[in-house]
Design a protein around this motif. Structure first.
Motif, PDB file in Angstrom:
ATOM      1  N   PHE A 239     -32.631  38.689 -32.871  1.00 29.51           N
ATOM      2  CA  PHE A 239     -33.800  39.089 -32.096  1.00 29.51           C
ATOM      3  C   PHE A 239     -34.212  40.526 -32.424  1.00 29.51           C
ATOM      4  O   PHE A 239     -35.388  40.810 -32.690  1.00 29.51           O
ATOM      5  N   PHE A 240     -33.246  41.452 -32.403  1.00 27.12           N
ATOM      6  CA  PHE A 240     -33.563  42.849 -32.679  1.00 27.12           C
ATOM      7  C   PHE A 240     -34.011  43.047 -34.130  1.00 27.12           C
ATOM      8  O   PHE A 240     -34.874  43.886 -34.411  1.00 27.12           O
ATOM      9  N   THR A 241     -33.446  42.281 -35.047  1.00 29.01           N
ATOM     10  CA  THR A 241     -33.870  42.363 -36.440  1.00 29.01           C
ATOM     11  C   THR A 241     -35.327  41.947 -36.594  1.00 29.01           C
ATOM     12  O   THR A 241     -36.089  42.561 -37.361  1.00 29.01           O
ATOM     13  N   ASN A 242     -35.730  40.936 -35.862  1.00 27.50           N
ATOM     14  CA  ASN A 242     -37.106  40.458 -35.953  1.00 27.50           C
ATOM     15  C   ASN A 242     -38.094  41.363 -35.222  1.00 27.50           C
ATOM     16  O   ASN A 242     -39.250  41.495 -35.631  1.00 27.50           O
ATOM     17  N   VAL A 243     -37.645  41.978 -34.131  1.00 31.24           N
ATOM     18  CA  VAL A 243     -38.537  42.804 -33.312  1.00 31.24           C
ATOM     19  C   VAL A 243     -38.755  44.184 -33.915  1.00 31.24           C
ATOM     20  O   VAL A 243     -39.882  44.710 -33.924  1.00 31.24           O
ATOM     21  N   ILE A 244     -37.693  44.789 -34.435  1.00 30.49           N
ATOM     22  CA  ILE A 244     -37.779  46.160 -34.950  1.00 30.49           C
ATOM     23  C   ILE A 244     -38.201  46.130 -36.419  1.00 30.49           C
ATOM     24  O   ILE A 244     -37.521  45.512 -37.242  1.00 30.49           O
ATOM     25  N   PRO A 245     -39.296  46.781 -36.795  1.00 33.54           N
ATOM     26  CA  PRO A 245     -39.720  46.791 -38.202  1.00 33.54           C
ATOM     27  C   PRO A 245     -38.727  47.543 -39.079  1.00 33.54           C
ATOM     28  O   PRO A 245     -38.088  48.501 -38.626  1.00 33.54           O
ATOM     29  N   ASP A 246     -38.593  47.103 -40.328  1.00 35.84           N
ATOM     30  CA  ASP A 246     -37.585  47.712 -41.203  1.00 35.84           C
ATOM     31  C   ASP A 246     -38.134  48.849 -42.049  1.00 35.84           C
ATOM     32  O   ASP A 246     -37.387  49.468 -42.807  1.00 35.84           O
ATOM     33  N   ASP A 247     -39.411  49.142 -41.954  1.00 34.89           N
ATOM     34  CA  ASP A 247     -39.974  50.193 -42.802  1.00 34.89           C
ATOM     35  C   ASP A 247     -40.890  51.133 -42.028  1.00 34.89           C
ATOM     36  O   ASP A 247     -41.785  51.756 -42.596  1.00 34.89           O
ATOM     37  N   ALA A 248     -40.690  51.228 -40.698  1.00 35.31           N
ATOM     38  CA  ALA A 248     -41.563  52.072 -39.884  1.00 35.31           C
ATOM     39  C   ALA A 248     -41.216  53.549 -40.033  1.00 35.31           C
ATOM     40  O   ALA A 248     -42.021  54.362 -40.470  1.00 35.31           O
ATOM     41  N   ASN A 249     -39.991  53.921 -39.671  1.00 35.14           N
ATOM     42  CA  ASN A 249     -39.516  55.301 -39.826  1.00 35.14           C
ATOM     43  C   ASN A 249     -38.002  55.272 -39.877  1.00 35.14           C
ATOM     44  O   ASN A 249     -37.377  54.235 -39.633  1.00 35.14           O
ATOM     45  N   ILE A 250     -37.414  56.413 -40.168  1.00 37.64           N
ATOM     46  CA  ILE A 250     -35.972  56.476 -40.383  1.00 37.64           C
ATOM     47  C   ILE A 250     -35.198  56.117 -39.110  1.00 37.64           C
ATOM     48  O   ILE A 250     -34.179  55.444 -39.154  1.00 37.64           O
ATOM     49  N   PHE A 251     -35.720  56.534 -37.927  1.00 37.75           N
ATOM     50  CA  PHE A 251     -35.028  56.242 -36.674  1.00 37.75           C
ATOM     51  C   PHE A 251     -34.967  54.739 -36.414  1.00 37.75           C
ATOM     52  O   PHE A 251     -33.913  54.190 -36.103  1.00 37.75           O
ATOM     53  N   LEU A 252     -36.124  54.062 -36.544  1.00 40.97           N
ATOM     54  CA  LEU A 252     -36.156  52.623 -36.303  1.00 40.97           C
ATOM     55  C   LEU A 252     -35.352  51.856 -37.350  1.00 40.97           C
ATOM     56  O   LEU A 252     -34.752  50.826 -37.048  1.00 40.97           O
ATOM     57  N   THR A 253     -35.337  52.373 -38.574  1.00 44.31           N
ATOM     58  CA  THR A 253     -34.558  51.718 -39.625  1.00 44.31           C
ATOM     59  C   THR A 253     -33.070  51.769 -39.306  1.00 44.31           C
ATOM     60  O   THR A 253     -32.350  50.768 -39.440  1.00 44.31           O
ATOM     61  N   VAL A 254     -32.614  52.940 -38.852  1.00 39.43           N
ATOM     62  CA  VAL A 254     -31.206  53.089 -38.481  1.00 39.43           C
ATOM     63  C   VAL A 254     -30.883  52.235 -37.251  1.00 39.43           C
ATOM     64  O   VAL A 254     -29.863  51.541 -37.200  1.00 39.43           O
ATOM     65  N   LEU A 255     -31.789  52.278 -36.254  1.00 43.30           N
ATOM     66  CA  LEU A 255     -31.581  51.485 -35.043  1.00 43.30           C
ATOM     67  C   LEU A 255     -31.507  49.996 -35.366  1.00 43.30           C
ATOM     68  O   LEU A 255     -30.651  49.271 -34.845  1.00 43.30           O
ATOM     69  N   ARG A 256     -32.393  49.538 -36.248  1.00 43.40           N
ATOM     70  CA  ARG A 256     -32.402  48.135 -36.653  1.00 43.40           C
ATOM     71  C   ARG A 256     -31.090  47.770 -37.354  1.00 43.40           C
ATOM     72  O   ARG A 256     -30.539  46.690 -37.165  1.00 43.40           O
ATOM     73  N   GLY A 257     -30.599  48.701 -38.183  1.00 43.45           N
ATOM     74  CA  GLY A 257     -29.349  48.451 -38.891  1.00 43.45           C
ATOM     75  C   GLY A 257     -28.160  48.369 -37.959  1.00 43.45           C
ATOM     76  O   GLY A 257     -27.200  47.634 -38.221  1.00 43.45           O
ATOM     77  N   ILE A 258     -28.234  49.108 -36.826  1.00 48.09           N
ATOM     78  CA  ILE A 258     -27.102  49.126 -35.902  1.00 48.09           C
ATOM     79  C   ILE A 258     -27.110  47.900 -34.991  1.00 48.09           C
ATOM     80  O   ILE A 258     -26.173  47.107 -34.977  1.00 48.09           O
ATOM     81  N   ILE A 259     -28.181  47.739 -34.214  1.00 46.72           N
ATOM     82  CA  ILE A 259     -28.190  46.656 -33.225  1.00 46.72           C
ATOM     83  C   ILE A 259     -28.641  45.329 -33.825  1.00 46.72           C
ATOM     84  O   ILE A 259     -28.547  44.289 -33.177  1.00 46.72           O
ATOM     85  N   GLY A 260     -29.099  45.356 -35.077  1.00 43.72           N
ATOM     86  CA  GLY A 260     -29.474  44.120 -35.747  1.00 43.72           C
ATOM     87  C   GLY A 260     -28.374  43.564 -36.634  1.00 43.72           C
ATOM     88  O   GLY A 260     -28.562  42.519 -37.272  1.00 43.72           O
ATOM     89  N   ASP A 261     -27.224  44.247 -36.675  1.00 44.63           N
ATOM     90  CA  ASP A 261     -26.113  43.775 -37.495  1.00 44.63           C
ATOM     91  C   ASP A 261     -25.252  42.790 -36.715  1.00 44.63           C
ATOM     92  O   ASP A 261     -24.803  43.084 -35.602  1.00 44.63           O
ATOM     93  N   ASP A 262     -25.018  41.618 -37.284  1.00 41.99           N
ATOM     94  CA  ASP A 262     -24.278  40.560 -36.594  1.00 41.99           C
ATOM     95  C   ASP A 262     -22.898  41.012 -36.127  1.00 41.99           C
ATOM     96  O   ASP A 262     -22.524  40.838 -34.957  1.00 41.99           O
ATOM     97  N   TYR A 263     -22.128  41.620 -37.043  1.00 41.74           N
ATOM     98  CA  TYR A 263     -20.738  41.934 -36.728  1.00 41.74           C
ATOM     99  C   TYR A 263     -20.616  43.131 -35.790  1.00 41.74           C
ATOM    100  O   TYR A 263     -19.712  43.183 -34.952  1.00 41.74           O
ATOM    101  N   LEU A 264     -21.517  44.087 -35.934  1.00 46.85           N
ATOM    102  CA  LEU A 264     -21.483  45.234 -35.030  1.00 46.85           C
ATOM    103  C   LEU A 264     -21.851  44.779 -33.620  1.00 46.85           C
ATOM    104  O   LEU A 264     -21.228  45.193 -32.635  1.00 46.85           O
TER     105      LEU A 264
END
Length: 403
Positions: A239-264
């Motif tokens: 859900f978070f991977t789909n909601v948060i854009p991956d190329d908006a800005n560095i903050f959203l990219t990092v946030l997407r990588g954290i809460i959008g990661d399955d294992y984390l």
């Protein structure tokens, strides 16, 4: 390469994977030599030998199922007894040595690039994939292959080299605690605790995994809870991977990588649940045993893709490239680990988390009985997914500019 058992013979392959995992555990607990060698090595080496002798295939959808389903189900089971306060305290130290190991990966990749850039085609892309992989595991490898649009043949050759080096280095790391030099020159608090508790029993594995009372209710609650936690965690990450854009800005990219990661997400939700309703999870007997058995199946799968004939035939220089990275990572990890007074167990697991990812590091901690480090290394290792993507991308772009 043709094999005696074809890739689509699922039942035979499942019979081998689960059966060999069971045999490895039995040998580890039955015989002193196997206990010292560890069931993890027996599981891995057995699969590697059978794959290289053409008995089992090096690729199969069955192996993918282990990665996709067996490993995620094992992680919550292994965290049911975790104390989140202790984990966060211990994670601080592991984070430092993990980052030091990551520096070793970067240094190794740079050295390997300048030594071999005249001899390996697409070496910039290979460098990016292996740097990502050796900072946080195979998830980063796939991300770098997609990011740099790497050709299929290059990806295939590099995957085989990556898997072989990971398997061999895994064997080295498991064997290191038994080497006198390391026990003499490094602190080993977790090994000392196991030896103290198991002093009356020559077989430490059998002593640690002694018989416990377990009911049908325990099995149902352990397995059922694990399935639900994995399903909810992966759905939330999606859900978070789909909601948060991956190329908006560095903050959203990092946030997407954290809460959008399955294992984390899986690790975080499990630890939160265990903290908020500790009585429920602590009352479930057998969760660690079931999770550990699932991890042993994963050990078997790790050894399968390490096809030595394919490496010799297709990519010996890529293997050398990967070996340089792993060797420098090891030198940096153990040298600076000694300098900053890290324990041998912390150094081994942090280097393992770099090269193989959090699942292999957690599996090693479990196989050696370092259960207090399972939660912390899972947390730190999953963070490697994030930094590995950035480091791999940065080096890949730089390497491309040097070609």
């Amino acid at each position: 390469m043709d094999s005696l058992i074809s890739p689509d013979e699922s039942w035979l392959l499942w019979g081998f994977l689960v059966g060999w995992a069971a045999i490895s555990i039995y040998l580890e607990q039955k015989f002193e030599w196997a206990s010292k060698l560890s069931g993890a090595i027996i599981a891995l080496v057995g699969a590697m030998l059978l794959a290289n002798f053409g008995v089992i295939p090096i690729e199969s959808p069955t192996y993918d199922i282990v990665w996709a389903y067996v490993v995620p189900l094992a992680i919550p089971l292994l965290l049911f007894q975790s104390n989140i306060i202790r984990i966060w305290k211990e994670s601080g130290r592991l984070l430092m040595i993990f980052l030091i190991s990551s520096i070793g990966t970067v240094a190794g990749a740079i050295i390997a690039f300048f030594l071999l850039k005249e001899y390996i085609p697409a070496v910039d892309q290979i460098g990016a994939m292996l740097t990502g992989s050796y900072t946080g595991g195979g998830v980063n490898f796939a991300a770098m292959a997609t990011r740099f649009d790497v050709g299929g043949e290059t990806v295939s050759s590099t995957v085989v080299a990556d898997n072989l080096l990971m398997a061999l280095y895994f064997l080295v790391l498991i064997a290191i605690p038994a080497v006198g030099f390391f026990k003499k020159n490094y602190r080993t608090p977790y090994i000392d605790e196991i030896e103290k508790n198991g002093a009356d029993n020559g077989n430490q594995a059998a002593s640690y995994w002694k018989r416990k009372e377990i009911s049908l209710s325990d099995i149902a609650l352990a397995v059922g809870s694990s399935f639900v936690i994995v399903a909810v965690s992966f759905k939330l990450a999606e859900f978070f991977t789909n909601v948060i854009p991956d190329d908006a800005n560095i903050f959203l990219t990092v946030l997407r990588g954290i809460i959008g990661d399955d294992y984390l997400m899986l690790t975080t939700i499990t630890l939160l649940l265990v903290s908020f309703i500790p009585k429920y999870f602590s009352s479930i007997n057998g969760a660690q045993e079931i999770g550990t058995f699932l991890i042993y199946i994963f050990f078997v799968v790790i050894g399968v893709p390490a096809s030595i004939p394919l490496i010799i035939q297709n990519a010996p220089l890529i293997l050398l490239f990967a070996a340089i990275i792993v060797f420098i990572n090891m030198i940096v990890s153990f040298s600076f680990g000694k300098l900053f007074k890290f324990s041998l167990e912390e150094i081994i697991l942090s280097s393992n988390a770099n090269i193989g990812g959090p699942t292999t590091a957690a599996a090693m901690a479990i196989s050696r009985g370092w259960t207090k480090l399972v939660g912390p290394i899972l947390i730190i290792g999953t963070l490697g997914y994030i930094i590995g993507n950035y480091i791999g991308t940065g080096l890949g772009v730089w390497f491309a500019g040097m070609m």
